[in-house]
Write a protein that holds these residues in place. Structure first.
Motif, mmCIF file in Angstrom:
data_model
loop_
_atom_site.group_PDB
_atom_site.id
_atom_site.type_symbol
_atom_site.label_atom_id
_atom_site.label_comp_id
_atom_site.label_asym_id
_atom_site.label_seq_id
_atom_site.Cartn_x
_atom_site.Cartn_y
_atom_site.Cartn_z
ATOM 1 N N LEU A 169 67.933 61.621 69.850
ATOM 2 C CA LEU A 169 67.693 60.406 69.070
ATOM 3 C C LEU A 169 66.398 59.717 69.480
ATOM 4 N N ARG A 170 66.111 59.703 70.764
ATOM 5 C CA ARG A 170 64.907 59.013 71.235
ATOM 6 C C ARG A 170 63.656 59.616 70.598
ATOM 7 N N GLN A 171 63.611 60.939 70.505
ATOM 8 C CA GLN A 171 62.455 61.581 69.900
ATOM 9 C C GLN A 171 62.333 61.225 68.417
ATOM 10 N N LEU A 172 63.467 61.190 67.730
ATOM 11 C CA LEU A 172 63.439 60.875 66.306
ATOM 12 C C LEU A 172 63.026 59.429 66.074
ATOM 13 N N LEU A 173 63.438 58.533 66.963
ATOM 14 C CA LEU A 173 63.048 57.126 66.823
ATOM 15 C C LEU A 173 61.577 56.919 67.174
ATOM 16 N N LEU A 174 61.081 57.665 68.153
ATOM 17 C CA LEU A 174 59.641 57.620 68.433
ATOM 18 C C LEU A 174 58.859 58.136 67.221
ATOM 19 N N GLY A 175 59.394 59.169 66.582
ATOM 20 C CA GLY A 175 58.757 59.675 65.373
ATOM 21 C C GLY A 175 58.735 58.639 64.269
ATOM 22 N N PHE A 176 59.827 57.880 64.149
ATOM 23 C CA PHE A 176 59.850 56.809 63.145
ATOM 24 C C PHE A 176 58.781 55.763 63.444
ATOM 25 N N LEU A 177 58.654 55.356 64.700
ATOM 26 C CA LEU A 177 57.646 54.342 65.051
ATOM 27 C C LEU A 177 56.239 54.860 64.760
ATOM 28 N N ALA A 178 55.987 56.135 65.073
ATOM 29 C CA ALA A 178 54.676 56.702 64.773
ATOM 30 C C ALA A 178 54.416 56.686 63.273
ATOM 31 N N SER A 179 55.416 57.078 62.493
ATOM 32 C CA SER A 179 55.245 57.127 61.036
ATOM 33 C C SER A 179 55.092 55.733 60.441
ATOM 34 N N ALA A 180 55.827 54.761 60.985
ATOM 35 C CA ALA A 180 55.706 53.384 60.488
ATOM 36 C C ALA A 180 54.305 52.836 60.762
ATOM 37 N N ALA A 181 53.791 53.100 61.961
ATOM 38 C CA ALA A 181 52.439 52.635 62.282
ATOM 39 C C ALA A 181 51.401 53.349 61.420
ATOM 40 N N GLU A 182 51.585 54.643 61.212
ATOM 41 C CA GLU A 182 50.660 55.393 60.344
ATOM 42 C C GLU A 182 50.709 54.840 58.926
ATOM 43 N N GLY A 183 51.914 54.531 58.446
ATOM 44 C CA GLY A 183 52.041 53.960 57.101
ATOM 45 C C GLY A 183 51.325 52.628 56.984
ATOM 46 N N ALA A 184 51.426 51.815 58.031
ATOM 47 C CA ALA A 184 50.772 50.503 58.003
ATOM 48 C C ALA A 184 49.255 50.624 58.040
ATOM 49 N N LEU A 185 48.746 51.731 58.582
ATOM 50 C CA LEU A 185 47.300 51.934 58.601
ATOM 51 C C LEU A 185 46.730 52.052 57.189
ATOM 52 N N HIS A 186 47.579 52.362 56.230
ATOM 53 C CA HIS A 186 47.129 52.474 54.839
ATOM 54 C C HIS A 186 47.168 51.130 54.117
ATOM 55 N N CYS A 187 47.713 50.097 54.769
ATOM 56 C CA CYS A 187 47.694 48.758 54.185
ATOM 57 C C CYS A 187 46.277 48.188 54.278
ATOM 58 N N PRO A 188 45.902 47.293 53.379
ATOM 59 C CA PRO A 188 44.566 46.693 53.459
ATOM 60 C C PRO A 188 44.337 46.031 54.811
#
Length: 398
Positions: free
Chosen positions: A95-114
């Motif tokens: 679970l820890r790895q999957l949650l770290l993956g979520f945090l990485a993806s959330a931050a990457e997604g936010a990088l596409h925000c203005p």
């Protein structure tokens, strides 16, 4: 800034939203991550990857959800395995790895925000407008009310997500950082990716020294070199590494975009694309599909039309691995180098010998032309080329 269970308890989730409507359902969906219930934890993962972070898009509910996840990363129960269809191959992982993956993806997604200064912010909505929109989002039939997503207030709320995620970035980074030296190497890799994404979002330089000191495999080394490149640092020293995978990861760094030696390294890696695809046991998240896809795209972005002849052997090496399903991703970028005048009148007349050689190479693989999937054919038409094998054959003079 609160993290962990405090966020779950103290956030007014009715004033947040995700891909499917109000975030009011977040506490019920995420609470099982605190109890260690296996079934509930897997459902929570599905909720994070589908509603909270939908196809890479972040929403107002993504911010507190990410802060909640950041605050529970050190819980022993997160060593338990879980499976979710929203991660690579749906394989089981802690679970820890999957949650770290979520945090990485959330931050990457936010990088596409203005980013600040990219565009003028919309007019801040009034409290009355906010009350109206949130009431609509929390209504029983909100999921069927498409009009609410067209409301200008929603545009203003979506605009806020980027700044809110950026404000949370240092907190996310600090929560992830201890896991850079986790005993498990795959967990360290996930932590490197999450820490790098959070640092990029926050606009600061990540300290990856702990992970670098513990790296013991090609997979870990590649993730760190990719992270160094994403952080904007110079990766030139790694272009002389003994491992071709490490050299290619160094060549992918933005800092090497103008370096001919890095471009040559990408071409060298694609001389045997099957070997490149098999480089990693745990493929870095930087490569969303086959490794050759990313290498080919980067190589094509750095190439000029005059490079087409030099890259013809690369195309010929790629074609046997391709198919109508993935042709646009692997051979497609190289075709764009050879046919740069896509869409211009007469672009497909008076082809050069090199261009005809590119087209002839495509004819050698039946898999590029079989089935009803139109991906590759659509790509060809976008280049001003025939979308069928007969037309390509005639154009190539074969």
């Amino acid at each position: 800034m609160q993290t962990g269970p405090d966020v779950l308890r103290d956030t007014d989730w009715t004033r947040t939203f995700h891909a499917y409507g109000s975030g009011a359902d977040a506490p019920d969906h995420l609470a099982p991550l605190l109890t260690g219930d296996p079934g509930g934890s897997e459902r929570a993962l599905g909720y994070l990857y589908s509603a909270i972070l939908h196809q890479g898009t972040v929403y107002s509910a993504t911010v507190p959800a990410a802060l909640f996840v950041a605050g529970i990363l050190d819980r022993p129960a997160l060593a338990a395995p879980a499976t979710t269809p929203f991660t690579a191959s749906g394989e089981s992982a802690p679970l820890r790895q999957l949650l770290l993956g979520f945090l990485a993806s959330a931050a990457e997604g936010a990088l596409h925000c203005p980013a600040p200064g990219d565009q003028a912010p919309p007019e801040p909505p009034s409290e009355a407008d906010l009350d109206r929109v949130y009431a609509a989002l929390n209504a029983p039939d909100a999921a069927e009310d498409a009009e609410i997503w067209e409301d200008p207030v929603m545009d203003a709320l979506m605009y806020r997500v980027g700044p809110d995620m950026r404000a949370a970035a240092p907190v996310l980074y600090e929560a992830v950082h201890p896991h850079l030296t986790h005993p498990d190497p795959v967990t360290r890799m996930h932590a490197v990716e999450a820490a790098t994404a959070a640092a990029r979002l926050g606009g600061f330089d990540p300290d990856l020294s702990g992970a670098a000191d513990m790296a013991e495999s090609r997979d870990e080394g590649a993730v760190i070199v990719l992270a160094v490149g994403q952080a904007g640092r110079d990766t030139a020293e790694f272009l002389a590494h003994a491992d071709p995978a490490i050299r290619a990861c160094a060549a992918l760094a933005p800092s090497q975009a103008g370096n001919p030696a890095a471009t040559d390294e990408l071409a060298a890696a694609l001389a045997d694309p099957a070997a490149a695809d098999a480089w990693f046991g745990r493929r870095p998240a930087y490569f969303p599909g086959h490794v050759r896809f990313t290498l080919a795209r980067a190589l094509a972005e750095r190439a000029a039309p005059d490079d087409a002849e030099r890259l013809l052997p690369v195309l010929r090496a790629m074609v046997p691995l391709s198919s109508t399903y993935v042709g646009a991703q692997d051979v497609g970028p190289l075709l764009r180098v050879a046919f740069p005048a896509a869409g211009e009148a007469g672009a497909c007349r008076d082809l050069t010998a090199v261009q005809r050689a590119y087209l002839s190479a495509l004819l050698d693989n039946d898999a590029l032309w079989e089935g009803r999937i139109a991906n590759f054919r659509v790509h060809l038409k976008g280049l001003g080329l025939p979308g069928d094998r007969v037309g390509i054959s005639a154009l190539a003079g074969v």
